[in-house]
Scaffold this active site. Structure first.
Site, PDB file in Angstrom:
ATOM      1  CG  HIS B  94     -14.802  57.983   4.519  1.00  0.00           C
ATOM      2  ND1 HIS B  94     -14.196  58.480   5.642  1.00  0.00           N
ATOM      3  CD2 HIS B  94     -15.876  57.260   4.944  1.00  0.00           C
ATOM      4  CE1 HIS B  94     -14.888  58.080   6.708  1.00  0.00           C
ATOM      5  NE2 HIS B  94     -15.904  57.342   6.318  1.00  0.00           N
ATOM      6  CG  HIS B  96     -14.222  53.817   9.203  1.00  0.00           C
ATOM      7  ND1 HIS B  96     -15.100  53.955  10.253  1.00  0.00           N
ATOM      8  CD2 HIS B  96     -14.813  54.440   8.163  1.00  0.00           C
ATOM      9  CE1 HIS B  96     -16.171  54.611   9.859  1.00  0.00           C
ATOM     10  NE2 HIS B  96     -16.031  54.919   8.588  1.00  0.00           N
ATOM     11  CG  ASP B 119       8.993  64.442   2.785  1.00  0.00           C
ATOM     12  OD1 ASP B 119       9.613  65.520   2.684  1.00  0.00           O
ATOM     13  OD2 ASP B 119       9.563  63.360   3.043  1.00  0.00           O
ATOM     14  CG  HIS B 170     -17.025  59.544  10.621  1.00  0.00           C
ATOM     15  ND1 HIS B 170     -17.986  60.153   9.871  1.00  0.00           N
ATOM     16  CD2 HIS B 170     -16.779  58.366  10.015  1.00  0.00           C
ATOM     17  CE1 HIS B 170     -18.338  59.359   8.864  1.00  0.00           C
ATOM     18  NE2 HIS B 170     -17.611  58.266   8.935  1.00  0.00           N
ATOM     19  CE1 TYR B 228      12.177  62.170  -2.509  1.00  0.00           C
ATOM     20  CE2 TYR B 228      10.330  61.986  -4.027  1.00  0.00           C
ATOM     21  CZ  TYR B 228      11.181  61.414  -3.097  1.00  0.00           C
ATOM     22  OH  TYR B 228      11.036  60.094  -2.758  1.00  0.00           O
TER      23      TYR B 228
END
Lengths: 231, 231, 231, 231
Positions: B94, B96, B119, B170, B228
């Site tokens: 998480h 910001h 991708d 958020h 790839y």
């Protein structure tokens, strides 16, 4: 005198270039010793690279020089007015940081668009009204402080819950219980200003977050019910 | 206990400031040991500069503290809900971060505008609905996780193919099979958010890339036909 | 000859990459010794990383090479024309810095939107008119200087109070009493250009700050009544 | 074999993160030895931090591995097609740099808005048409190269004068007479993309600079009449 506060103010000033909040000498931090009635502030126009703790300036609340070999920051009287108007603050920061200053120049408050904002500022960050001719021509720096205080009074805002302001056509001021907290809030304000700038470009219709969410985030970090961090 | 996972989670947390995804302590990484039913997560509000591997917190899936001298991240319950809802993930991040958070605040999904997106994310990166009063007032962090899971369920999205989400008002959450992969996806999401922000300002009419091209790019890096890299 | 000025010009040139005003060799600084009638300037297309003080080029005011083993900057004649037109300047800087160049390409003056601007530039930073075919085909660099001088003459602007210009479809030039002050003004111009860019995106209706405030800020740093800094 | 070219290609690849043109492994540089009919290219998905000169891959013009312990970049066939179509180029670069990629995603050519552009690119930097289903499903990377070549052929563009292209919904390719020059052009393209992005936001009406000025700037750096630099 006030050696501990001087060191704190000096270190807090050095954080401004470190956090990229200033170009050249476009900013200053002060701190207050309320029991002594004295304020320590950066000297005017002195470069951050060479500034030492001994260059800090001590003034009383009327702006008289008490100690120091330099003139205080030209914004001193704005700082003093904030200390007089906002009883709980212990440090003040002024910068011309890019994004916050853009909002000042745009003459717009930064709305509370998300929880990053709500974690620190309990509502929109206000922008002051334009100053009038009389306010500019006489005691300009003092009047800048008075217009900030007026903004909080008129809109019934609590400076302890909204620790910053956008001075119209000028730049941001932030504050906190200590000089370091004031710098912390200056960093946050600059982040919020950039996020809000981008948010409004992605969605022109955007409006403030719901009040419940603002309450939740502000109050989980501040006040009696706070549970963020290690206390 | 879980020394290897603790080291991995600690190192993954230190990548957040290194990749400039966070300011101060605005982010956290966790990892899970599914056989032990235990999660390792960053402690709440502890600074990255001084945080050591021994500061990591171990909890069970109900959020009970199992080991550690700090309180876990205040976002712990969101992480736990993601581990419960998304069976294959091994790490959660998480942040910001500037641009992803701007999309969260704008309340808009990030459309799949190009192969950089394709991708890594097999379709638009969704934005959750606003949380309601009841969800915010009680068990807010848990409900944040529930609303994320609901978003994927309602829109029939596969969390293994779209390893991230924008929580409205958020900030972003990303995940991966390991904590490092979750951080990798957080970096990618921030890049995509900035590219999409700029793309829409260059061309207001822009829409998602053709499905064939999305298939091509996603599938040349993921799944049985991937070619790839060096496998 | 002119060893002190050469060192000053060399150091001022090295500030351009340090302040991130240039990519590759897209910029140059010069300085003048008015008593000798000689100008020191960066050599053309030489890389900043390896350039030494001995690589500086000395020319007379007609552009004749007086000392140096390199050809002077291809913009030399623009610099010379500025020294001839603006009697008080001692240094000139040309860059293609991102935001100032965007305003040049947009063909728009940068309005005085706030006190950051007013602290250095006493009014809008003008943009030159497009150059015509004849001006471009013959003596282009000289004519660039002439069009700059024309802009200041036509709009009754004082180059000592507005130490910079946006050359349309090209890039900014700034100047000052010394090469270092010219670089300082180039840094300020780039900051102002970015702030103004963002300000106009936040508020499309924005207009110049009030004249009283512009007067106040410009005059508290410049002229007889200045009180900013330590003098 | 080709030790000198391998070192050049390796070093040119390392410039991509240094110039902040790539995140993770999102880019690659190749170089050609036309007399040997061989191309040296970055290996696929290998990290820049640990990649050595010995990891470079040598292929022939049909894409057969000639030397190397890694698989070549998955974009190899696009590079090969460019070498076949554009007779004078010696190096090719592919990145997903922020601003150039935003233009690719927007599906818009970058107009020649100023002299920074004109110093390197003799006209707008084209954007390819969308690829169709057949082109994507079979030999995608080869077809990417074919669509680039088609773009230059159809619009009568000279790849020696416009050393780069925006592949729609994908990212930029640039080239040059050497791998280093191709990287140089990739840096320039990214700068131009950001400047053009900002220019159009400042002035929505902006159009390409006058042809005379474009001629002047391109031709003072390129071709028989060039006078920029030290030759």
């Amino acid at each position: 005198m006030l050696e501990k506060l001087k060191e704190e103010v000096w270190k807090a000033n050095l954080l401004l270039p470190q956090y990229q909040l200033i170009t050249f000498t476009w900013g200053n931090v002060s701190g207050i010793d309320r029991s002594a009635g004295l304020v320590v502030i950066k000297p005017s126009g002195v470069e951050y690279e060479t500034m030492g703790v001994e260059d800090m300036v001590v003034c009383d609340l009327e702006g008289n020089l008490v100690e120091g070999h330099y003139k205080p920051s030209s914004d001193l009287k704005t700082h003093l007015e904030l200390y007089k108007s906002f009883a709980n603050i212990g440090g003040v920061v002024h910068t011309h940081s890019q994004n916050a200053t853009a909002w000042c120049q745009a003459g717009k408050a930064i709305p509370a668009l998300g929880t990053t904002h709500g974690d620190y500022f309990y509502g929109a960050i206000p922008c002051t009204r334009p100053m009038n001719e009389a306010e500019i021509l006489s005691e300009y720096e003092l009047n800048t402080g008075k217009v900030i205080a007026e903004t909080f009074r008129t809109h019934h805002l609590d400076p302890d819950q909204i620790p910053g302001v956008l001075v119209q056509s000028h730049g941001p001021f932030t504050w906190g219980t200590t000089p370091f907290e004031a710098v912390h809030n200056a960093v946050v304000l600059e982040e919020l200003a950039e996020m809000a700038f981008k948010t409004q470009l992605i969605n022109h219709e955007v409006h403030a977050m719901q009040q419940d969410l603002l309450d939740k985030h502000y109050l989980r970090k501040h006040g009696a019910g706070a549970y963020y961090g290690q206390k």
